[in-house]
Design a protein around this motif. Structure first.
Motif, PDB file in Angstrom:
ATOM      1  N   MET A  10     -12.655   3.706 -93.103  1.00 27.36           N
ATOM      2  CA  MET A  10     -11.713   3.732 -91.974  1.00 27.36           C
ATOM      3  C   MET A  10     -11.597   5.154 -91.407  1.00 27.36           C
ATOM      4  O   MET A  10     -11.564   6.126 -92.163  1.00 27.36           O
TER       5      MET A  10
ATOM      6  N   HIS B 123      -8.493   9.268 -87.927  1.00 28.47           N
ATOM      7  CA  HIS B 123      -7.588   9.187 -86.790  1.00 28.47           C
ATOM      8  C   HIS B 123      -8.185   8.254 -85.760  1.00 28.47           C
ATOM      9  O   HIS B 123      -9.371   8.318 -85.452  1.00 28.47           O
ATOM     10  N   TYR B 124      -7.347   7.381 -85.254  1.00 20.75           N
ATOM     11  CA  TYR B 124      -7.828   6.441 -84.246  1.00 20.75           C
ATOM     12  C   TYR B 124      -7.127   6.712 -82.930  1.00 20.75           C
ATOM     13  O   TYR B 124      -5.925   6.918 -82.887  1.00 20.75           O
ATOM     14  N   SER B 125      -7.871   6.714 -81.850  1.00 21.18           N
ATOM     15  CA  SER B 125      -7.255   6.790 -80.533  1.00 21.18           C
ATOM     16  C   SER B 125      -8.177   6.139 -79.515  1.00 21.18           C
ATOM     17  O   SER B 125      -9.401   6.251 -79.620  1.00 21.18           O
ATOM     18  N   SER B 126      -7.590   5.442 -78.554  1.00 22.86           N
ATOM     19  CA  SER B 126      -8.392   4.818 -77.505  1.00 22.86           C
ATOM     20  C   SER B 126      -8.589   5.781 -76.337  1.00 22.86           C
ATOM     21  O   SER B 126      -9.144   5.428 -75.308  1.00 22.86           O
TER      22      SER B 126
ATOM     23  N   TRP C 204      -5.824   5.841 -68.359  1.00 23.33           N
ATOM     24  CA  TRP C 204      -5.397   5.726 -69.770  1.00 23.33           C
ATOM     25  C   TRP C 204      -4.042   6.393 -69.942  1.00 23.33           C
ATOM     26  O   TRP C 204      -3.128   5.826 -70.529  1.00 23.33           O
TER      27      TRP C 204
ATOM     28  N   ARG D 173      -0.004   4.727 -70.495  1.00 22.15           N
ATOM     29  CA  ARG D 173       0.935   5.051 -71.591  1.00 22.15           C
ATOM     30  C   ARG D 173       2.266   5.571 -71.062  1.00 22.15           C
ATOM     31  O   ARG D 173       3.324   5.250 -71.605  1.00 22.15           O
TER      32      ARG D 173
ATOM     33  N   ASN E 141      -8.380  -3.579 -67.341  1.00 27.69           N
ATOM     34  CA  ASN E 141      -8.916  -3.122 -68.631  1.00 27.69           C
ATOM     35  C   ASN E 141      -9.406  -4.305 -69.459  1.00 27.69           C
ATOM     36  O   ASN E 141     -10.447  -4.222 -70.115  1.00 27.69           O
TER      37      ASN E 141
ATOM     38  N   ASN F 209     -13.162  -4.882 -70.681  1.00 24.08           N
ATOM     39  CA  ASN F 209     -13.401  -5.067 -72.118  1.00 24.08           C
ATOM     40  C   ASN F 209     -14.132  -6.367 -72.417  1.00 24.08           C
ATOM     41  O   ASN F 209     -14.850  -6.490 -73.408  1.00 24.08           O
TER      42      ASN F 209
END
Lengths: 138, 121
Positions: B1, B4-7, B15, B19, B80, B84
């Protein structure tokens, strides 16, 4: 440095039995988002009855806007649709907060738990709102 | 995993605005529901009551900002989702054009409604 996760293009919904919490959260967020934006267009269309209201009729509530909104509220199906809309909005808000934390890299270890918490809280808020939404028609 | 995850993708203003509008909409949507379903019951909504609220500059500005933020967040979310799901090339540009026009029409009509509800103008 941030790493981005490429989930590909078309999701394989045929594997739905294998989906984990994060995937269900993603699907439900999309679904509730589509419902909310669809409702926004409908909402503005209904509220458009406020344009050109005859000022002489507003005090007695006999204008088109008041008559349209109150007429809709007399329908039981509309009250149930409003309850559904509340559930959709509350879930989208709560899961949206969860997503903002995920984008900040916070709470990743509990992202599945926070999804379940969003569902439980949505159910509790929706159930507790039933008397308010059904007042006068049941 | 991943650690750090970010889109996030650099240079993607949509983007960021998605937010920012999300944070605003969390409060505005909750306020809207509480005000028009729990404080004032929907069954008792009248033009006179709506006009009284919409004639306060603070409430009016909040509702107009809510409309613009909601329209952008919602339509951008739909776009989006379609990208996708594989939308690309010429159809992507056509869909983007249709969605931009739909958003502008929605905001335009929403502003007409807001002005009709208010005595500020």
């Amino acid at each position: 440095m941030a790493q981005s996760y490429d989930r590909g293009t078309v999701e394989s919904f045929g594997r739905w039995r294998e989906f984990q919490a994060g995937m269900w959260a993603w699907i439900l967020h999309k679904l509730t988002g589509w419902i909310l934006v669809g409702y926004l267009f409908t909402h503005i269309a209904v509220l458009s009855t406020a344009i050109g209201v005859d000022p002489g009729t507003t005090a007695a509530g006999m204008d088109t806007y008041t008559q349209t909104l109150q007429g809709l509220e007399e329908l039981l199906i509309v009250r149930f649709l409003e309850i559904g809309l509340l559930a959709v909005a509350v879930f989208h808000i709560l899961n949206g907060i969860r997503l903002l934390f995920v984008d900040l890299g916070l709470g990743l270890d509990v992202q599945d738990t926070s999804f379940y918490a969003s569902l439980v809280l949505t159910a509790l808020i929706t159930l507790s709102s039933l008397p308010t939404f059904l007042g006068g028609v049941l | 995993m991943a650690k750090h995850y970010s889109s996030f993708k650099r240079g993607n203003w949509r983007w960021f605005v998605q937010r920012i509008t999300a944070v605003f909409l969390i409060g505005a949507l909750a306020f809207h529901f509480v005000t028009l379903h729990f404080v004032n019951h929907a069954a008792n909504i009248s033009f006179a009551g709506t006009q009284a609220r919409m004639s306060e500059i603070g409430y009016f500005s909040l509702m107009v900002t809510f409309l613009v933020a909601g329209a952008f967040h919602g339509v951008n979310g739909v776009y989006n989702g379609l990208v996708n799901a594989g939308l690309s090339g010429r159809p992507k540009k056509i869909v983007a054009g249709i969605l931009i026009v739909a958003t502008l029409l929605l905001i335009g009509q929403g502003l007409r409604v807001a002005v009709a509800m208010s005595t500020l103008f």
